[in-house]
Design a protein around this motif. Structure first.
Motif, mmCIF file in Angstrom:
data_model
loop_
_atom_site.group_PDB
_atom_site.id
_atom_site.type_symbol
_atom_site.label_atom_id
_atom_site.label_comp_id
_atom_site.label_asym_id
_atom_site.label_seq_id
_atom_site.Cartn_x
_atom_site.Cartn_y
_atom_site.Cartn_z
ATOM 1 N N TYR A 160 54.804 1.359 -38.678
ATOM 2 C CA TYR A 160 54.683 1.570 -39.837
ATOM 3 C C TYR A 160 54.078 3.201 -40.081
ATOM 4 C CZ TYR A 160 54.817 -3.233 -40.962
ATOM 5 O OH TYR A 160 55.054 -4.825 -41.287
ATOM 6 N N ASP B 246 58.589 -2.755 -44.971
ATOM 7 C CA ASP B 246 58.201 -1.180 -44.797
ATOM 8 C C ASP B 246 58.200 -1.191 -43.377
ATOM 9 O OD1 ASP B 246 57.483 -0.986 -47.499
ATOM 10 O OD2 ASP B 246 55.578 -1.536 -47.299
ATOM 11 N N PRO C 264 50.320 -2.465 -40.158
ATOM 12 C CA PRO C 264 50.239 -1.494 -41.149
ATOM 13 C C PRO C 264 49.107 -0.702 -41.277
ATOM 14 C CG PRO C 264 49.777 -3.573 -42.095
ATOM 15 C CD PRO C 264 50.173 -3.721 -40.533
#
Length: 257
Positions: A48, A186, A215
Motif C-alpha cells: 500500500y 488500493d 495499509p
C-alpha cells in the motif's frame, strides 16, 4: 501433533463457512478439523503506497516478499493475543490473509484466484525497533517479523461465498479508535498478481497462507489494548473479531519446560 494451550473456541460467526487456524491446523467453525494443515506464511511488504510513505520507504517495483513459519501463528479471535514487550515497540499491521487450496507453481494471474480456499484477516506483528536496527545493518528481518506468535491469524471465509474480491475491505480499531482502513482495490499489486509472483518463486502448498500487505496507520500495541478487526467481503457481508492485547510473559505453558 502436540497440543499447546491455545484452545479452540467456537467464534459464532455463522454462515458462510468459516475456518480458523489453531495449533497449526485448520478448523471449521464447528470445531471439526479440516483436511488442510497450516503451512508456511508468505508475506508481502509495502503493498500500500500510503504505508510505504508513512515509514519512509520507497514503493517497490515488484512485490517485496518474506516468510513466517507456522509457529508464528496464534489465534486472532481469542480473548487475548500475546506480544513480547522486552524488545521495544511491537506494531500492529492488519492484512488480508489468503488461504491456499491446491499446489501452485508458476500459475498465471488469470488463474491464480482459482487456487484460493478462503480469505480472512491476520496481524503481521512487527518489532519495529528491532526491524529498524536490522535495516541499518543490512540484515534479514526474521527477528523482527517471524518470531513465535508474530502472526495472529483469524477465521477464513470460503472464497466461493466471498463475492468480488476487489470490493472487499478491512479495518482495525484500537480502543474504539480507527487505526487502519484497508481496501483491496488500493493494493499496489493485486491478490492475483501476488499469487502469480509468489508461485514463480516459491511453490505454494494447500494450507499455506499469504499475507497481502498492510495499509497506513500502523502503530504500537500495549498490554491492555482492546482490538476490533472488521472484514467486509465483496458482497458486503461483514464479520467482527475482538481481542485484548496481553504481555507474552503472562501466557502460561508456551515453553517446553
Amino acid at each position: 501433533m502436540a497440543s499447546d494451550n491455545w484452545l479452540y473456541r467456537k467464534v459464532g460467526v455463522g454462515a458462510p463457512d468459516v475456518t480458523t487456524a489453531v495449533e497449526r491446523g485448520l478448523y471449521s467453525v464447528s470445531g471439526k478439523l479440516l483436511h488442510l494443515q497450516l503451512g508456511k506464511l508468505v508475506c508481502v511488504g509495502r503493498n500500500y503506497a500510503d504505508h510505504a510513505k508513512e515509514l519512509g520507504n520507497s514503493v517497490p517495483s515488484k512485490p517485496l516478499l518474506f516468510m513466517k513459519p507456522a509457529h508464528a501463528v496464534q489465534p486472532l479471535q481469542h480473548e487475548r493475543i500475546y506480544i513480547p514487550t522486552q524488545f521495544g515497540a511491537c506494531h500492529h499491521e492488519l492484512e488480508l490473509a489468503v488461504l491456499i487450496s491446491a499446489p501452485m507453481r508458476n500459475v498465471s494471474a488469470v488463474k491464480a484466484l482459482d487456487y484460493v480456499a478462503g480469505y480472512g484477516l491476520a496481524l503481521d506483528l512487527t518489532l519495529r525497533d528491532v526491524q529498524n536496527e536490522l535495516k541499518v545493518e543490512g540484515a534479514p528481518w526474521e527477528r523482527a517479523k517471524a518470531f513465535d506468535g508474530s502472526a495472529p491469524l483469524g477465521p477464513f471465509v470460503a472464497a466461493t461465498v466471498f463475492g468480488d474480491l476487489g470490493k472487499a475491505s478491512f479495518q482495525l480499531y484500537k480502543n474504539d479508535q480507527l487505526q487502519q482502513d484497508g481496501k483491496v482495490s488500493d493494493m499496489i499489486f493485486s491478490v492475483a498478481e501476488l499469487l502469480a509472483e509468489i508461485s514463480s518463486v516459491f511453490t505454494l502448498e494447500p494450507g499455506d497462507v499469504v499475507l497481502t500487505g498492510t495499509p497506513a496507520g500502523v502503530g504500537p500495541l500495549q498490554p491492555g489494548d482492546n482490538l476490533k478487526m472488521q472484514l467486509t467481503s465483496g458482497n458486503q457481508q461483514q464479520w467482527d473479531w475482538h481481542t485484548r492485547v496481553a504481555d507474552e510473559a503472562e501466557h502460561k505453558g508456551r515453553s517446553n519446560a
